[in-house]
Design an enzyme around this catalytic site. Structure first.
Site, mmCIF file in Angstrom:
data_model
loop_
_atom_site.group_PDB
_atom_site.id
_atom_site.type_symbol
_atom_site.label_atom_id
_atom_site.label_comp_id
_atom_site.label_asym_id
_atom_site.label_seq_id
_atom_site.Cartn_x
_atom_site.Cartn_y
_atom_site.Cartn_z
ATOM 1 C CE LYS A 145 -4.069 -1.912 0.145
ATOM 2 N NZ LYS A 145 -3.297 -3.479 -0.431
ATOM 3 C CG ASP A 146 -0.292 4.284 -2.779
ATOM 4 O OD1 ASP A 146 0.709 4.695 -3.821
ATOM 5 O OD2 ASP A 146 -1.176 3.492 -2.951
#
EC number: 5.4.99.27
Length: 381
Positions: A80-81
């Protein structure tokens, strides 16, 4: 092949839309949708974690430091970012569950919050997710540009969008794919095998993006030019296409044309099969039942046939197809954003957008299709 980054074609032909987007915890949220329901019993604790300012791998290191769990014991479905507010599921051996509540404050100090605790009989593995729900806030948006954005979203909802790999796949300096090729050529190598594999996959991703952009170029030419002009174009490219086939291609209502020999896949998951009846498959594509796929080259990759193969072969590499640890696969050329919601807040000049994408698809690809950044030439055939 030129390994420098070239502009990737868009699906739709609108002019650039001017607004500001900042990838931050306030303006960009990602929520993981799990592949299956957790059983609430088993030897693995499953926690839903909210994080900000940390990558997934940095998050795992924090859990290891605070709980004493080995990183290898932790399971997660995807990366995930870092520059976003994200939620995702992480599994760990059940014996560490009591330590979570005891260390709530320590975790919160590191921008981690446990939202829920469940149990399951197996460890979460990479790919064990359905997809992600996204929220994006665009700023400095005029009413006219908000109207234009809504029109683009209508096209995306109806027809879908190109499934490009996002820029984060290629690193801060957009050179991961170049390092991957050097590894294949035995010009460089890193101590960590996972890093080597990731860089090689970045090279696969670069070839996929280039192939997808080429297919969009061909689709646009088929739509824009006459039968005679198309026949001349394919002749110049040494691609064998007869007039009847071209008529069938021009009649396809979808902006992305399905070619003879394309490897199709049932959507959002299912088996691969060859596109032989173009009219039938193009109708199913319009109904979002099947999607053409692109090559991620490797030792056991499935290749296209006929006209599709003639185009695809320019984006293969013999070092990938002979590399023992790079098996290869195929990836959807096209995906469909679902549950799209939008709101324009005129007094703040802000546009809020929510949507769902299947696993492996990037919100940045949808942003690219909306914004049409200035300097990206979408009309160059």
């Amino acid at each position: 092949m030129n390994l420098n980054f070239m502009p990737l074609l868009h699906a739709y032909n609108h002019a650039s839309i001017d607004f500001h987007f900042n990838s931050s915890a306030r303006d960009f949220c990602v929520h993981e949708v799990p592949l299956y329901e957790f059983s609430n019993t088993g030897e693995h604790a499953v926690i839903q974690v909210r994080k900000s300012g940390l990558s997934t791998l940095e998050m795992l290191q924090v859990f290891s430091q605070i709980l004493g769990v080995r990183i290898a014991e932790l399971g997660y479905a995807g990366l995930k970012d870092k520059n976003a507010l994200t939620t995702q599921f992480v599994s760990l051996p059940k014996k560490y569950a009591p330590l979570l509540e005891k260390n709530t404050h320590n975790l919160q100090e590191r921008n981690l919050k446990i939202l829920s605790l469940n149990y399951h009989h197996n460890k979460i593995k990479l790919g064990h997710l359905k997809g992600n729900r996204f929220f994006m806030r665009f700023k400095k948006m005029t009413p006219l540009n908000a109207q234009k954005t809504e029109q683009v979203l209508e096209q995306i909802v109806q027809f879908g969008m190109p499934n490009y790999f996002g820029s984060q796949r290629f690193g801060k300096f957009n050179d991961n794919h170049q390092e991957g090729l050097k590894i294949l050529q035995n010009q460089t190598k890193f101590a960590h095998q996972k890093l080597n594999a990731f860089l090689i996959s970045s090279y696969q991703s670069y070839l996929f993006n280039s192939l997808l952009s080429k297919r969009l170029e061909i689709s646009k030419i088929i739509s824009a030019f006459s039968l005679k002009e198309n026949l001349e174009f394919f002749k110049q490219k040494n691609l064998s296409v007869d007039s009847n086939t071209l008529k069938t291609l021009k009649n396809q209502a979808h902006p992305f044309k399905i070619l003879e020999g394309d490897v199709m896949c049932h959507y959002p998951y299912g088996k691969f099969f060859d596109a032989l009846e173009l009219e039938k498959e193009s109708e199913r594509f319009l109904k979002k039942e099947v999607v053409p796929t692109g090559l991620l080259d490797g030792k056991k990759a499935l290749y296209a046939k006929n006209l599709s193969f003639e185009i695809e072969k320019e984006f293969r590499h013999n070092l990938l197809s002979s590399h023992a640890k790079t098996l290869g696969s195929r990836r959807f050329f096209w995906v469909f954003a679902e549950n799209v919601t939008s709101q324009y807040i005129k007094e703040k000049a802000q546009f809020e957008l929510g949507f769902y994408l299947p696993k492996g698809s990037y919100a940045s690809a949808l942003l690219k299709e909306i914004k049409h950044e200035k300097g990206e030439n979408n009309d160059e055939f």
